[in-house]
Design an enzyme around this catalytic site. Structure first.
Site, mmCIF file in Angstrom:
data_model
loop_
_atom_site.group_PDB
_atom_site.id
_atom_site.type_symbol
_atom_site.label_atom_id
_atom_site.label_comp_id
_atom_site.label_asym_id
_atom_site.label_seq_id
_atom_site.Cartn_x
_atom_site.Cartn_y
_atom_site.Cartn_z
ATOM 1 N N HIS A 1 0.902 -1.127 -0.105
ATOM 2 C CA HIS A 1 0.062 0.178 -0.019
ATOM 3 C C HIS A 1 0.768 1.477 0.158
ATOM 4 O O HIS A 1 0.453 2.304 -0.056
ATOM 5 C CB HIS A 1 -0.932 0.011 1.177
ATOM 6 C CG HIS A 1 -0.177 0.442 2.519
ATOM 7 N ND1 HIS A 1 0.450 -0.486 3.356
ATOM 8 C CD2 HIS A 1 -0.206 1.501 3.041
ATOM 9 C CE1 HIS A 1 0.920 0.092 4.312
ATOM 10 N NE2 HIS A 1 0.506 1.295 4.335
HETATM 11 C C1 UD1 Z 1 -2.465 5.993 5.197
HETATM 12 C C2 UD1 Z 1 -1.308 6.546 6.027
HETATM 13 C C3 UD1 Z 1 0.013 5.556 5.852
HETATM 14 C C4 UD1 Z 1 -0.560 4.223 6.499
HETATM 15 C C5 UD1 Z 1 -1.888 3.640 5.804
HETATM 16 C C6 UD1 Z 1 -2.568 2.446 6.743
HETATM 17 C C7 UD1 Z 1 -0.911 8.878 5.291
HETATM 18 C C8 UD1 Z 1 -0.176 9.847 4.580
HETATM 19 N N1 UD1 Z 1 -0.613 7.839 4.847
HETATM 20 O O1 UD1 Z 1 -2.284 5.594 3.782
HETATM 21 O O2 UD1 Z 1 1.133 5.786 6.517
HETATM 22 O O3 UD1 Z 1 0.348 3.334 6.310
HETATM 23 O O4 UD1 Z 1 -2.840 4.714 5.857
HETATM 24 O O5 UD1 Z 1 -3.144 1.806 6.024
HETATM 25 O O6 UD1 Z 1 -1.482 9.245 6.366
HETATM 26 N N2 UD1 Z 1 -9.448 4.795 0.331
HETATM 27 C C9 UD1 Z 1 -10.494 4.035 0.398
HETATM 28 N N3 UD1 Z 1 -11.186 3.798 1.630
HETATM 29 C C10 UD1 Z 1 -10.681 4.067 2.738
HETATM 30 C C11 UD1 Z 1 -9.471 4.606 2.985
HETATM 31 C C12 UD1 Z 1 -8.822 5.058 1.750
HETATM 32 O O7 UD1 Z 1 -11.175 3.927 -0.679
HETATM 33 O O8 UD1 Z 1 -11.498 3.968 3.917
HETATM 34 C C13 UD1 Z 1 -8.435 4.960 -0.563
HETATM 35 C C14 UD1 Z 1 -8.819 6.495 -1.272
HETATM 36 O O9 UD1 Z 1 -8.797 6.187 -2.669
HETATM 37 C C15 UD1 Z 1 -7.710 7.048 -0.754
HETATM 38 C C16 UD1 Z 1 -6.441 6.287 -0.704
HETATM 39 O O10 UD1 Z 1 -7.179 4.913 -0.334
HETATM 40 O O11 UD1 Z 1 -7.271 8.378 -1.748
HETATM 41 C C17 UD1 Z 1 -5.365 6.561 0.116
HETATM 42 O O12 UD1 Z 1 -5.913 6.596 1.492
HETATM 43 P P1 UD1 Z 1 -5.063 7.550 2.489
HETATM 44 O O13 UD1 Z 1 -5.816 7.455 3.864
HETATM 45 O O14 UD1 Z 1 -4.634 9.069 2.109
HETATM 46 O O15 UD1 Z 1 -3.636 6.932 2.478
HETATM 47 P P2 UD1 Z 1 -3.311 5.381 2.665
HETATM 48 O O16 UD1 Z 1 -2.589 4.888 1.508
HETATM 49 O O17 UD1 Z 1 -4.518 4.429 3.361
HETATM 50 N N1 UDP Z 2 -4.297 -5.330 8.630
HETATM 51 C C1 UDP Z 2 -5.393 -5.806 8.725
HETATM 52 N N2 UDP Z 2 -6.114 -6.359 7.656
HETATM 53 C C2 UDP Z 2 -5.374 -6.143 6.595
HETATM 54 C C3 UDP Z 2 -4.146 -5.695 6.217
HETATM 55 C C4 UDP Z 2 -3.347 -5.229 7.607
HETATM 56 O O1 UDP Z 2 -6.139 -5.725 9.846
HETATM 57 O O2 UDP Z 2 -6.172 -6.611 5.383
HETATM 58 C C5 UDP Z 2 -3.585 -4.767 10.025
HETATM 59 C C6 UDP Z 2 -2.160 -5.516 10.234
HETATM 60 O O3 UDP Z 2 -2.368 -6.753 10.758
HETATM 61 C C7 UDP Z 2 -1.371 -4.457 11.027
HETATM 62 C C8 UDP Z 2 -2.021 -3.265 10.544
HETATM 63 O O4 UDP Z 2 -3.172 -3.479 9.915
HETATM 64 O O5 UDP Z 2 -1.722 -4.520 12.464
HETATM 65 C C9 UDP Z 2 -1.082 -2.580 9.572
HETATM 66 O O6 UDP Z 2 -1.546 -1.379 8.915
HETATM 67 P P1 UDP Z 2 -1.220 -1.111 7.484
HETATM 68 O O7 UDP Z 2 -0.362 -1.945 6.874
HETATM 69 O O8 UDP Z 2 -2.547 -0.377 7.026
HETATM 70 O O9 UDP Z 2 -0.298 0.294 7.599
HETATM 71 P P2 UDP Z 2 1.132 0.527 8.249
HETATM 72 O O10 UDP Z 2 1.504 -0.360 9.430
HETATM 73 O O11 UDP Z 2 2.154 0.351 7.272
HETATM 74 O O12 UDP Z 2 1.224 1.733 8.661
#
Ligand code: UD1
Ligand code: UDP
Length: 362
Positions: free
Chosen positions: A207
């Protein structure tokens, strides 16, 4: 007057981190007002964690949603300021390194409310990562820096953070895993549902913007996983960011890779624990692989969780070629590292509550 904390969460890993910490704060008699920024909003990215992990529903959901960094962080900043002005908490608690962390920290610091940062001191030393910027700002502005490891503490000391602000607690994600492992084995049926019992498989998550927003790089990663899937099943719970990028692609080189919706934490624990190899660019998943004793291949140039690499459980594989990725994943099978506990003993949340109790003069 009881010591009142306002906690800011917004993204999937923050709900998981908040589960043990909120419980420990509650046990310690600290009053917590929980604000969800709404950064993550799909049921499987948000609600499912509140339900499965017994987190009480947020007191306030700001419903900010997705956007560019500036638009998303700015909207959160403004709404969080209002919430903080209304609640007048004694301290604000933030987790990790997302835009919700950044906005929570900035809003509080400008209102002169002391900030407690859980998972402080992590560094990738790569400022092209949005999270690195968020962490640096959060650490610079926080009063209490709760570090998960010695390396994190040393990073802060090197940056000149006064030692008395740094509190070694261990990693709250280890607490979460220990607390919910039993529940996962009792309640999750994901292994049966996907017919994975007794079957070797690779668990993959992708991601990071560096891997998803670069079209060629995402194609390469999928092609690498597809090569692995010819030999070994590959299960990929797909993050919505990656889903959005894939939906926009004409060619989808995923081959036999089994792409599923994001799963809840209980299912994720089960998927991780029984995997032959985990491959990921997630911070949390790298660590969980380590906790489960499952070899991990991290599809990045660097990691914040350097102990997992140093101990031989995790190896970095910059995802530059499909064959390289596939070879690294297949070669990781059965390669175990050294046993060690660099992230504490599963009592990080209690230590955090204790520090907050002491500063609150309770
Ligand atoms: C965010 C965090 C990242 C973290 C990740 C955990 C920032 C800058 N990034 O990244 O550090 O590792 O969360 O998962 O804060 N979207 C959906 N549904 C949702 C959420 C997001 O469709 O419920 C899609 C949208 O297209 C959105 C994209 O995901 O634009 C990115 O979401 P965003 O929260 O901006 O960043 P993440 O990649 O999720
Ligand atoms: N996780 C989850 N379901 C998924 C993918 C990840 O519950 O489909 C959990 C995972 O076990 C961990 C956390 O989400 O506890 C990690 O989050 P993510 O990878 O979104 O973000 P990051 O840790 O890189 O910020």
């Amino acid at each position: 007057m009881p010591f009142r904390i306002l906690t800011v969460v917004g993204a999937r890993p923050q709900f998981i981190k908040a589960a043990p910490v909120s419980a420990a704060l509650h046990q310690a008699g600290i009053s917590e007002y929980l604000v969800h920024t709404g950064q993550h909003y799909d049921r499987e990215m948000s609600e499912v964690f509140f339900e499965e992990l017994d987190i009480r529903p947020p007191d306030l959901n700001l419903g900010i949603g997705s956007g560019t960094h500036g638009a998303q962080t700015g909207a959160m900043l403004s709404a969080l300021e209002q919430a903080m002005l209304a609640q007048r908490p004694h301290a604000v608690l933030v987790y990790g390194d997302t835009n919700s962390t950044l906005a929570g920290t900035l809003a509080a610091a400008k209102l002169q409310i002391p900030v407690a940062h859980v998972e402080a001191g992590l560094r990738s030393f790569n400022r092209t990562m949005p999270e690195e910027i968020n962490r640096i700002v959060a650490d610079a502005l926080s009063h209490w820096l709760f570090v998960p490891s010695d390396v994190a503490r040393d990073n802060l000391l090197r940056e000149g953070v006064p030692a008395e602000r740094i509190h070694w607690t261990g990693d709250v994600m280890y607490d979460a895993l220990l607390q919910f492992r039993q529940r996962a084995s009792e309640r999750s049926i994901i292994l049966q549902r996907l017919n994975l019992i007794g079957q070797p498989y690779v668990l993959a998550t992708i991601h990071r913007p560096a891997n998803t927003d670069d079209h060629a790089r995402l194609m390469t990663i999928l092609a690498g996983l597809a090569l692995v899937a010819r030999e070994l099943r590959v299960v990929l719970p797909l993050h919505p960011r990656t889903r959005a990028r894939l939906d926009g692609m004409s060619a989808k080189p995923a081959g036999l890779v089994e792409i599923i919706e994001p799963v809840g934490f209980l299912d994720m624990i089960q998927l991780e624990a029984s995997a032959e190899v985990i491959t990921t660019d997630s911070g949390g998943v790298q660590k969980e692989a380590f906790f489960h004793g499952v070899p991990c291949v991290t599809l990045r140039e660097e990691t914040e969780w350097v102990e997992t690499v140093a101990l031989g459980w995790n190896r970095l594989c910059p995802p530059t070629g499909a064959e390289t990725i596939a070879a690294a994943i297949l070669a990781a099978r059965g390669v175990l590292g050294k046993p060690a506990h660099p992230y504490g003993d599963g009592r990080a949340a209690c230590r955090i509550a204790k520090v907050i109790l002491s500063v609150g003069g309770l």
